[in-house]
Each structure stands twice: as C-alpha cells, then as structure tokens.
Write a protein that holds these residues in place. Structure first.
Motif, PDB file in Angstrom:
ATOM      1  N   GLY A   8       0.806  -1.233   0.000  1.00  0.00           N
ATOM      2  CA  GLY A   8       0.000   0.000   0.000  1.00  0.00           C
ATOM      3  C   GLY A   8       0.829   1.267   0.000  1.00  0.00           C
ATOM      4  N   THR A  10       1.319   3.218  -2.371  1.00  0.00           N
ATOM      5  CA  THR A  10       0.855   4.187  -3.375  1.00  0.00           C
ATOM      6  C   THR A  10       0.008   5.307  -2.786  1.00  0.00           C
ATOM      7  OG1 THR A  10      -0.937   2.643  -3.819  1.00  0.00           O
ATOM      8  CG2 THR A  10       0.907   2.621  -5.367  1.00  0.00           C
ATOM      9  N   SER A  11      -0.347   5.224  -1.511  1.00  0.00           N
ATOM     10  CA  SER A  11      -1.254   6.237  -0.949  1.00  0.00           C
ATOM     11  C   SER A  11      -1.126   6.321   0.570  1.00  0.00           C
ATOM     12  CB  SER A  11      -2.698   5.862  -1.331  1.00  0.00           C
ATOM     13  OG  SER A  11      -3.632   6.757  -0.750  1.00  0.00           O
ATOM     14  N   ILE A  13      -0.983   6.388   4.444  1.00  0.00           N
ATOM     15  CA  ILE A  13      -0.016   5.982   5.468  1.00  0.00           C
ATOM     16  C   ILE A  13       1.118   5.154   4.849  1.00  0.00           C
ATOM     17  CG2 ILE A  13       0.271   4.593   7.568  1.00  0.00           C
ATOM     18  CD1 ILE A  13      -2.650   5.347   8.302  1.00  0.00           C
ATOM     19  N   ARG A  33      -1.931  -0.951  -6.828  1.00  0.00           N
ATOM     20  CA  ARG A  33      -2.507  -1.176  -8.169  1.00  0.00           C
ATOM     21  C   ARG A  33      -2.465   0.081  -9.025  1.00  0.00           C
ATOM     22  NH1 ARG A  33      -8.108  -2.491  -5.887  1.00  0.00           N
ATOM     23  NH2 ARG A  33      -7.314  -0.727  -4.713  1.00  0.00           N
ATOM     24  N   ASP A  34      -2.365   1.247  -8.401  1.00  0.00           N
ATOM     25  CA  ASP A  34      -2.463   2.533  -9.093  1.00  0.00           C
ATOM     26  C   ASP A  34      -1.198   2.789  -9.938  1.00  0.00           C
ATOM     27  OD1 ASP A  34      -2.239   5.288  -9.695  1.00  0.00           O
ATOM     28  OD2 ASP A  34      -3.484   5.825  -7.970  1.00  0.00           O
ATOM     29  N   ASP A  52      -2.157  -6.935  -7.133  1.00  0.00           N
ATOM     30  CA  ASP A  52      -3.476  -6.896  -6.497  1.00  0.00           C
ATOM     31  C   ASP A  52      -3.445  -7.889  -5.340  1.00  0.00           C
ATOM     32  OD1 ASP A  52      -6.070  -7.046  -5.661  1.00  0.00           O
ATOM     33  OD2 ASP A  52      -6.922  -7.253  -7.677  1.00  0.00           O
ATOM     34  N   LEU A  53      -3.559  -7.389  -4.117  1.00  0.00           N
ATOM     35  CA  LEU A  53      -3.422  -8.247  -2.939  1.00  0.00           C
ATOM     36  C   LEU A  53      -4.632  -9.155  -2.721  1.00  0.00           C
ATOM     37  CD1 LEU A  53      -1.757  -5.660  -0.534  1.00  0.00           C
ATOM     38  CD2 LEU A  53      -0.651  -7.654  -1.555  1.00  0.00           C
ATOM     39  N   CYS A  79       0.352  -2.808   5.238  1.00  0.00           N
ATOM     40  CA  CYS A  79      -0.375  -1.538   5.432  1.00  0.00           C
ATOM     41  C   CYS A  79      -1.598  -1.430   4.519  1.00  0.00           C
ATOM     42  CB  CYS A  79       0.576  -0.365   5.169  1.00  0.00           C
ATOM     43  SG  CYS A  79      -0.158   1.234   5.520  1.00  0.00           S
ATOM     44  N   TYR A 144     -14.612  -4.606   6.640  1.00  0.00           N
ATOM     45  CA  TYR A 144     -13.410  -3.950   7.177  1.00  0.00           C
ATOM     46  C   TYR A 144     -13.264  -4.295   8.663  1.00  0.00           C
ATOM     47  CZ  TYR A 144     -10.224  -0.030   8.332  1.00  0.00           C
ATOM     48  OH  TYR A 144      -9.174   0.747   8.766  1.00  0.00           O
ATOM     49  N   LYS A 148     -10.158  -6.384  10.217  1.00  0.00           N
ATOM     50  CA  LYS A 148      -9.232  -5.803  11.201  1.00  0.00           C
ATOM     51  C   LYS A 148      -9.290  -6.578  12.528  1.00  0.00           C
ATOM     52  CE  LYS A 148      -7.429  -2.572   8.663  1.00  0.00           C
ATOM     53  NZ  LYS A 148      -6.006  -2.588   8.280  1.00  0.00           N
ATOM     54  N   ILE A 177      -6.057   9.515  10.498  1.00  0.00           N
ATOM     55  CA  ILE A 177      -4.966  10.114   9.698  1.00  0.00           C
ATOM     56  C   ILE A 177      -5.573  10.701   8.425  1.00  0.00           C
ATOM     57  CG2 ILE A 177      -2.745   9.658   8.568  1.00  0.00           C
ATOM     58  CD1 ILE A 177      -2.608   9.019  11.533  1.00  0.00           C
ATOM     59  N   THR A 179      -6.031  10.771   5.099  1.00  0.00           N
ATOM     60  CA  THR A 179      -5.777   9.960   3.903  1.00  0.00           C
ATOM     61  C   THR A 179      -7.094   9.804   3.144  1.00  0.00           C
ATOM     62  OG1 THR A 179      -6.386   7.818   4.844  1.00  0.00           O
ATOM     63  CG2 THR A 179      -4.126   8.564   5.244  1.00  0.00           C
TER      64      THR A 179
HETATM   65  N1  LIG Z   1      -6.477   6.710   7.679  1.00  0.00           N
HETATM   66  C1  LIG Z   1      -6.864   6.385   8.906  1.00  0.00           C
HETATM   67  O1  LIG Z   1      -7.421   7.207   9.656  1.00  0.00           O
HETATM   68  C2  LIG Z   1      -6.635   4.986   9.431  1.00  0.00           C
HETATM   69  C3  LIG Z   1      -7.020   4.694  10.757  1.00  0.00           C
HETATM   70  C4  LIG Z   1      -6.807   3.405  11.243  1.00  0.00           C
HETATM   71  C5  LIG Z   1      -6.208   2.455  10.433  1.00  0.00           C
HETATM   72  N2  LIG Z   1      -5.847   2.774   9.161  1.00  0.00           N
HETATM   73  C6  LIG Z   1      -5.188   1.730   8.361  1.00  0.00           C
HETATM   74  O2  LIG Z   1      -4.017   2.261   7.755  1.00  0.00           O
HETATM   75  C7  LIG Z   1      -3.744   1.553   6.540  1.00  0.00           C
HETATM   76  C8  LIG Z   1      -3.548   2.529   5.398  1.00  0.00           C
HETATM   77  O3  LIG Z   1      -4.758   3.241   5.203  1.00  0.00           O
HETATM   78  P1  LIG Z   1      -4.813   4.676   4.509  1.00  0.00           P
HETATM   79  O4  LIG Z   1      -5.729   5.495   5.308  1.00  0.00           O
HETATM   80  O5  LIG Z   1      -3.437   5.137   4.195  1.00  0.00           O
HETATM   81  O6  LIG Z   1      -5.605   4.286   3.164  1.00  0.00           O
HETATM   82  P2  LIG Z   1      -5.441   4.714   1.639  1.00  0.00           P
HETATM   83  O7  LIG Z   1      -4.815   6.047   1.494  1.00  0.00           O
HETATM   84  O8  LIG Z   1      -6.776   4.464   1.030  1.00  0.00           O
HETATM   85  O9  LIG Z   1      -4.405   3.620   1.081  1.00  0.00           O
HETATM   86  C9  LIG Z   1      -4.770   2.286   0.948  1.00  0.00           C
HETATM   87  C10 LIG Z   1      -3.629   1.565   0.239  1.00  0.00           C
HETATM   88  O10 LIG Z   1      -3.982   0.189   0.101  1.00  0.00           O
HETATM   89  C11 LIG Z   1      -3.703  -0.204  -1.238  1.00  0.00           C
HETATM   90  N3  LIG Z   1      -4.614  -1.265  -1.656  1.00  0.00           N
HETATM   91  C12 LIG Z   1      -5.961  -1.314  -1.468  1.00  0.00           C
HETATM   92  N4  LIG Z   1      -6.465  -2.404  -2.054  1.00  0.00           N
HETATM   93  C13 LIG Z   1      -5.420  -3.066  -2.622  1.00  0.00           C
HETATM   94  C14 LIG Z   1      -5.306  -4.268  -3.377  1.00  0.00           C
HETATM   95  N5  LIG Z   1      -6.366  -5.025  -3.676  1.00  0.00           N
HETATM   96  N6  LIG Z   1      -4.077  -4.634  -3.801  1.00  0.00           N
HETATM   97  C15 LIG Z   1      -2.997  -3.870  -3.519  1.00  0.00           C
HETATM   98  N7  LIG Z   1      -3.051  -2.734  -2.808  1.00  0.00           N
HETATM   99  C16 LIG Z   1      -4.242  -2.334  -2.368  1.00  0.00           C
HETATM  100  C17 LIG Z   1      -3.926   1.050  -2.067  1.00  0.00           C
HETATM  101  O11 LIG Z   1      -3.170   0.949  -3.268  1.00  0.00           O
HETATM  102  P3  LIG Z   1      -3.810   1.025  -4.748  1.00  0.00           P
HETATM  103  O12 LIG Z   1      -4.958   1.958  -4.705  1.00  0.00           O
HETATM  104  O13 LIG Z   1      -2.637   1.485  -5.575  1.00  0.00           O
HETATM  105  O14 LIG Z   1      -4.190  -0.379  -5.042  1.00  0.00           O
HETATM  106  C18 LIG Z   1      -3.347   2.121  -1.148  1.00  0.00           C
HETATM  107  O15 LIG Z   1      -1.958   2.227  -1.333  1.00  0.00           O
HETATM  108  C19 LIG Z   1      -4.930   0.593   6.334  1.00  0.00           C
HETATM  109  O16 LIG Z   1      -4.574  -0.679   6.827  1.00  0.00           O
HETATM  110  C20 LIG Z   1      -6.020   1.192   7.207  1.00  0.00           C
HETATM  111  O17 LIG Z   1      -6.941   0.235   7.643  1.00  0.00           O
HETATM  112  C21 LIG Z   1      -6.056   4.007   8.634  1.00  0.00           C
END
Ligand SMILES: NC(=O)c1ccc[n+]([C@@H]2O[C@H](COP(=O)([O-])OP(=O)(O)OC[C@H]3O[C@@H](n4cnc5c(N)ncnc54)[C@H](OP(=O)(O)O)[C@@H]3O)[C@@H](O)[C@H]2O)c1
Length: 234
Positions: A8, A10-11, A13, A33-34, A52-53, A79, A144, A148, A177, A179
């Motif tokens: 992950g 690409t975006s 965290i 994937r992006d 693709d995971l 992640c 989700y 988790k 966070i 995102t």
């Molecule tokens: N943001 C928050 O407030 C928060 C709070 C608690 C926990 N988290 C956790 O932190 C982690 C990161 O979240 P984020 O907020 O940074 O989310 P995000 O910006 O939406 O990033 C999600 C990442 O997961 C990748 N991904 C999703 N589906 C995929 C697939 N099928 N194959 C490969 N890659 C895949 C995406 O890559 P592509 O789009 O390139 O596929 C992207 O890089 C997650 O585990 C989330 O549950 C986040």
C-alpha cells in the motif's frame, strides 16, 4: 542493506511509511494497483510492483521478487487495506468480502510466506496495520471491521507463536490520519508524515503493541478482557 517490504505504498499511510523508511536508509519495496502512483514511486527510486493483494498469485509474485532480487527481508509492513461502506439497501457481498481478503487474508499470507526470509534477518519485524474498527466494529463497514478484528487476533497469536524466534510482531493501530480512506471522518486528523515518523520510532524502539490517543484506552480494555478470558479457557 536493510530491506523493508511495505504494502500500500501508493497512498496515505503506506506512502508516508515508504518515505520514512527510505529516509532512514532502508531499501524499500512496495506495491499497489495505481499505475500512476507506482510510476511516481519508481521515479523516486522505490522498487514498486503492481500487485493486487486480493490475488494470491500476486502475493506469491511479490514474495518471489523480494527473494530473487535481494535474498533477504528485514521488515514486512502490511499496510494496504480496503474499506467498503455497506449499504443495507443494496447488500452486495463483493465489498465486505474484498475487505476481508485484502485486510486479513493478504497480510496473513504475506506474514507466513515471508517468514523463511525474515527469520534469516538479524532483527526481523512484521508490522500489521490494524484499526480501532477491529476492536469496536463499525456498522458502516462489516467487512473492514471483521478483517481488522481478525488481523488483531492473527497478530497477537503470531507474536505468541514466534516467541523466542527473534521475530517481533507489531500491531500498529493508527489514530485518524488524513488519507483518502479517512476522508469521510469528521474529526481532527494527523498528517501521514507525522504519524509515520512516530510509528517508525516506536517500531525501532521495539514496541509491539502501538496505539495512540483514545485508541490506547480502548485497546488496553480489549487486551485486559482478552487476557482475563484466557485465564478461563486456556
Ligand atoms: N487513515 C486512517 O485514519 C486509518 C485509521 C486506522 C487504520 N488505518 C489503516 O491504515 C492503513 C492505510 O490506510 P490509509 O488510510 O493510508 O488508506 P489509503 O490512502 O486508502 O491507502 C490504501 C492503500 O492500500 C492499497 N490497496 C488497497 N487495495 C489493494 C489491493 N487489492 N491490492 C494492492 N493494494 C491495495 C492502495 O493501493 P492502490 O490503490 O494502488 O491499489 C493504497 O496504497 C490501512 O490498513 C487502514 O486500515 C487508517
């Protein structure tokens, strides 16, 4: 050489963790994937694969790449995640099932698949990025929440299983966070870069259960309840 595989990248965290580890001198491999985001990462010198995971063949390809290219892995950071909002009026199974696949099955597959490489490292670490939704399930996202919750249990169990092996197994639970995934949340949020710096400091310090803010208390209650229940059934 110290090799870190972060899913992950690409975006959000994951992207911030890639920069943080690279800034600390690690060789970073990431995936997503992006296509455009992957090209940007490659332009910065980050080894970035389109995977693709949800596809187990893709996960095997990722592990094969790390083995063949570097012959070692020191830290694995699971992640990547998906978070599909559930609409009871249109209860299609695809979103929740995809969440369970990407948020639980993929980290489990990667953690177990990477173990032979990790156990050869002098300081191996598996980091699973969890969520408070795994402790307090959210009706808006059952897949989700289940993914988790499963990941928290998997991480805890794997830590016990690997006790004495030298492998640290970290449960990293971010607070809100800024995102794309958290865009819907109307609360104060931390910048990804600030979170990544704090998180990697804690990981490098050897912490294995990492919580911030209010999640610390909810997480502590959850762990106490789990430990008490264990006294009854173990
Ligand atoms: N943001 C928050 O407030 C928060 C709070 C608690 C926990 N988290 C956790 O932190 C982690 C990161 O979240 P984020 O907020 O940074 O989310 P995000 O910006 O939406 O990033 C999600 C990442 O997961 C990748 N991904 C999703 N589906 C995929 C697939 N099928 N194959 C490969 N890659 C895949 C995406 O890559 P592509 O789009 O390139 O596929 C992207 O890089 C997650 O585990 C989330 O549950 C986040």
């Amino acid at each position: 050489m110290y090799v870190v595989l972060i899913t992950g990248g690409t975006s959000g965290i994951g992207r911030a963790l890639v920069s943080e580890y690279a800034g600390r001198g690690a060789t970073v491999v990431t995936c997503g994937r992006d296509t455009r985001a992957l090209d940007d990462l490659r332009a910065e010198g980050v080894d970035s694969l389109q995977v693709d995971l949800a596809d187990h063949a893709g996960i095997r390809r990722l592990l094969h790449h790390v083995r063949k290219t570097y012959g070692r892995l020191d830290t694995l950071v699971n992640c990547a995640a998906t978070h599909h909002a559930f609409d009871p009026a249109h209860p299609a199974a695809d979103g929740p099932l995809l969440d369970i696949s990407v948020d639980l099955l993929a980290p489990a597959h990667l953690s177990l698949g990477a173990l032979p490489l990790l156990t050869a490292s002098p300081s191996p670490v598996i980091v699973n990025v969890t969520s408070i939704a795994g402790v307090v399930p959210k009706g808006r996202a059952p897949g989700y929440s289940a993914g988790k919750a499963g990941l928290i249990a998997f991480t805890d169990a794997l830590r016990h299983a690997l006790q004495g092996s030298g492998v640290k197994v970290v449960d990293l639970m971010p607070p809100p966070i800024e995102t794309p995934m958290a865009a819907y949340l109307n609360v104060g949020k931390t910048a990804p870069g600030d979170f990544a710096r704090l998180a990697v400091d804690r990981i490098e310090r050897g912490d294995q259960v990492i919580r911030f803010g209010r999640n610390r208390w909810a997480g502590a209650l959850h762990r106490i309840a789990t430990r008490l229940a264990a006294l009854l059934v173990r």
